[in-house]
Design an enzyme around this catalytic site. Sequence first.
Site, PDB file in Angstrom:
ATOM      1  CE1 TYR A  39      30.495  50.573  29.978  1.00 39.85           C
ATOM      2  CE2 TYR A  39      32.556  49.411  29.578  1.00 39.85           C
ATOM      3  CZ  TYR A  39      31.448  50.089  29.100  1.00 39.85           C
ATOM      4  OH  TYR A  39      31.299  50.283  27.744  1.00 39.85           O
ATOM      5  CG  ASP A  97      32.491  42.149  33.335  1.00 35.74           C
ATOM      6  OD1 ASP A  97      33.522  41.745  32.770  1.00 35.74           O
ATOM      7  OD2 ASP A  97      31.823  43.107  32.918  1.00 35.74           O
ATOM      8  CE  LYS A 121      38.679  46.545  28.576  1.00 37.04           C
ATOM      9  NZ  LYS A 121      37.557  46.821  29.438  1.00 37.04           N
TER      10      LYS A 121
END
Length: 423
Positions: free
Chosen positions: A142, A230, A258
């Site tokens: 994702y 990522d 995050k």
Amino acid sequence: MVTNSELFERGQKVMPGGVNSPVRAFRSVGGIPNHIARGRGSRVWDVEGNEFIDYVQSYGASILGHAEPVIIEAVRDAAVDGTTFGAPTEREVLLAETMVERVPGLEMLRLVSSGTEAAMSAVRLARGATGRSKILKFAGNYHGHTDALLVAGGSSVAEQATSDSAGVTAGAVADTVVAPYNVVPELDDSIAVVCVEPVAANMGLVAPEPGFLQGLREACDKVGALLLFDEVITGFRLDRGGATSFFDVQPDVWCFGKVIGGGLPVGAYGSSAEVMQNIAPLGPVYQAGTLSGNPLATAAGLAAMSQLDASAYEILIERATYLASGLTEAITGAGVDVLVPQVGPLLGLFFGTEAPTNFEEAKALAENGRYKQFFRGMVERGIAMAPGPYEALFVSLAHTRDDLDQTIEAAAGAAAGVGDATA
Ligand SMILES: *Cc1c(COP(=O)(O)O)cnc(C)c1O
């Protein structure tokens, strides 16, 4: 006192599914989402006063735990001086310096406001820098919800992507190729960038097999494609230098999110100084943001990063290891097959006997109905996990040995309710 069900009912009238991000709606586990009123350390309390030991931790954004005093103080101090200016500030320089100093090979970066924005901008950068159109991603990885990356695929060979979402046109994914995770794909010189989660943490937790990341590095070098890690989850969580130093494999481009926001909205993408010369105002690749490098967000990010020294990772890994073996023992002890994959401080949870290595295998386990049963048993026992089987378990620096022991004890009880009711 307002209740969860009242808020959920009202929320559903004004927000699709009553939520602002779909997994929060509890569709895959059933029941009514707990609407959180406050958090402290490892714990959260919902609006009805129910207390939980929390392993969601904003999907990893809260690595210190909730309402950590250093974060509160940093945000409060920043807020007093103004919350956004549309001009450069000292904290942006400090946060960028802090990140560049920790990640080997990362020389320059841009701060944005989410992981999605980071991935979207990084792909644009890669295409601009290489002059190529095609991008490759792995099934089950994702990268946020930018159109070109909103494809999962799931086949066993590399193929032209089709989107999982309505509203994403065939044209928007025409230059996206999807390949199975953990297999180094055949590349050609049409590929601008290979995007990978160096540890897949959005199909449950799936580790890269030995040689996979290094193989990607070599495959990219052979055709002149860029390799993008990522690191929105792995960055500054696996290690001080993220996946780059944890696996000792050097990508060309990074995405972060995050952890670097300390619980506020921050993302970043970066590369070598040479590749970053392509970004406006230095080069022709446009990218901008009104709230990018926001004073509150950078203050929180800096405060979080200030706590993440080498010993923080030792603590996180030690606690994750303790929890992994405790959960495995408790759940198998109840006669239920379980796998608790671990990579450094990251944990996953699958109900089955063979650890998945790709999306198809992960999906088979995630969809066997057991996570839902276990989740409900855990919620009843005061343990908050992600309300869906495709997420990781996030241990924070605030989780104590006592929290972990209570979690393991709850797991033994919750596991007793798993299995029989599958039919
Ligand atoms: C969460 C996540 C994103 C998207 O970040 P948002 O801040 O939710 O937009 C991108 N990549 C990975 C690996 C993620 O886990």
